[in-house]
Design an enzyme around this catalytic site. Structure first.
Site, PDB file in Angstrom:
ATOM      1  N   LYS A  52     -18.189   8.356  12.864  1.00  0.00           N
ATOM      2  CA  LYS A  52     -18.388   6.909  12.782  1.00  0.00           C
ATOM      3  C   LYS A  52     -19.854   6.657  12.390  1.00  0.00           C
ATOM      4  CE  LYS A  52     -17.974   2.401  13.565  1.00  0.00           C
ATOM      5  NZ  LYS A  52     -17.335   1.562  12.531  1.00  0.00           N
ATOM      6  N   CYS A  88     -21.673  -1.859   5.187  1.00  0.00           N
ATOM      7  CA  CYS A  88     -20.957  -2.423   6.330  1.00  0.00           C
ATOM      8  C   CYS A  88     -20.870  -3.942   6.178  1.00  0.00           C
ATOM      9  CB  CYS A  88     -21.633  -2.084   7.654  1.00  0.00           C
ATOM     10  SG  CYS A  88     -20.703  -2.829   9.028  1.00  0.00           S
TER      11      CYS A  88
END
Ligand code: ERO
Length: 314
Positions: free
Chosen positions: A48, A132
């Site tokens: 992650k 992101c």
């Protein structure tokens, strides 16, 4: 017999027995989740995205699956970079490369993390996330070409590890060319195309509400719906970037044919996100077998036999 067919590939100088592995995001935050990828048929383990500090992320509901894919606004929940750096030692139990995704909330954070990682010999490479879409108030760096250039200038002055970037999807030919122009100035090892399509909106018409809570329902779109955009990005960057840059395809991969299409467009490896979230680590063995079956039918024995060989119809 598909046993003579190889899905082996090479990313950033690391050999992968299979070109299929996980996208950064789903089910790769905890030790148990990373171990499960290690034990699966995935060709690599990818963490992650890590920030400087541990983060809880955005409030729930923040991930919803639909008939055509998924919407998420996780908000970068993660254990912090030291956790994922330390996991690299454990990853050595599995005979596959461990890549770490980094998504600092500022250039200074990214630099600090990348400097820290320099001494971790079991990290096969860093996937620097420039895309992101879900941290309120933080624009996606990959949509700002000058800012990307500034960040990469600083990163490549520091890093001893191999660096790749995870890009947002682009939709306009001049934008592909501008980003490729920036990336070709640096010794980038790989480019992952694409992150989720940012700031979509999914509605529950029964309740007349959004399906996720953060950012008034706006979130990154993944799954089937994004495959044509992902393929276009893989193809464009394959043709525009220096030939020694590996392209990693990500977006809409749920079966062997989807993976085949990404490789035909030029991908050296293929990541699985929404489908991995739905199906868990067994998806890798299934998709690999389906890809081998397709390769056998077509008479291919390695991915080099068809990688990038897409033709325009006449
Ligand atoms: O919200 C997130 O944690 C997230 N979701 C995405 O679709 N892509 C990301 O890159 C990301 C966080 C880095």
């Amino acid at each position: 017999m598909t046993s003579s067919i190889s899905l082996a590939t090479e990313i950033a100088g690391n050999k992968l027995a299979s070109c299929l592995y996980n996208a950064s995001g789903p089910l790769c935050s905890t030790t148990d989740e990373l171990n499960a990828i290690g034990e699966s048929a995935a060709g690599a383990i990818l963490s992650k995205s890590a920030t400087l500090e541990k983060r809880e992320g955005n409030p729930s509901p923040r991930y919803v699956e639909t008939s055509w894919g998924s919407i998420n606004s996780m908000g970068l929940p993660n254990e912090g970079y030291e956790f994922y750096a330390a996991y690299s030692k454990h990853s050595a139990n599995y005979n596959k490369p461990y890549f770490m995704s980094v998504s600092g909330l500022s250039h200074a954070d990214n630099l600090l993390i990348i400097q820290y990682l320099a001494d971790f010999t079991n990290i096969a490479g860093i996937e620097l996330n420039l895309s992101c879409p879900n941290v309120p108030g933080k624009p996606q760096t990959g949509y700002d070409f000058e800012e990307t250039h500034r960040l990469l200038d600083m990163v490549f002055a520091q890093s001893k590890l191999k660096i790749g970037v995870k890009l947002p999807p682009y939709f306009d030919i001049p934008h592909f060319e501008m980003m490729a122009g920036v990336l070709n100035k640096f010794p980038i090892a790989f480019v992952t195309c694409i992150n989720s399509v940012g700031n979509g909106l999914v509605i529950d018409t029964h309740s007349e509400t959004t399906v996720i809570k953060p950012k008034n329902g706006f979130g990154g779109i993944g799954g089937d719906f994004v495959k044509p955009t992902a393929l276009a990005n893989v193809r464009k960057f394959y043709t525009l970037l220096d030939k020694n840059v590996a392209i990693i395809g990500c977006g809409g991969v749920k079966n062997g044919m989807d993976a085949f299409e990404h490789i035909l467009c030029g991908a050296s490896a293929v990541q699985v996100g929404t489908c991995f979230m739905r199906e868990g680590p067994s998806c890798f063995a299934r998709i690999e077998q389906e890809l081998k079956d397709i390769m056998q039918q077509k008479g291919y024995s390695t991915i080099a036999d068809f990688k990038g060989k897409l033709r325009t119809c006449s």
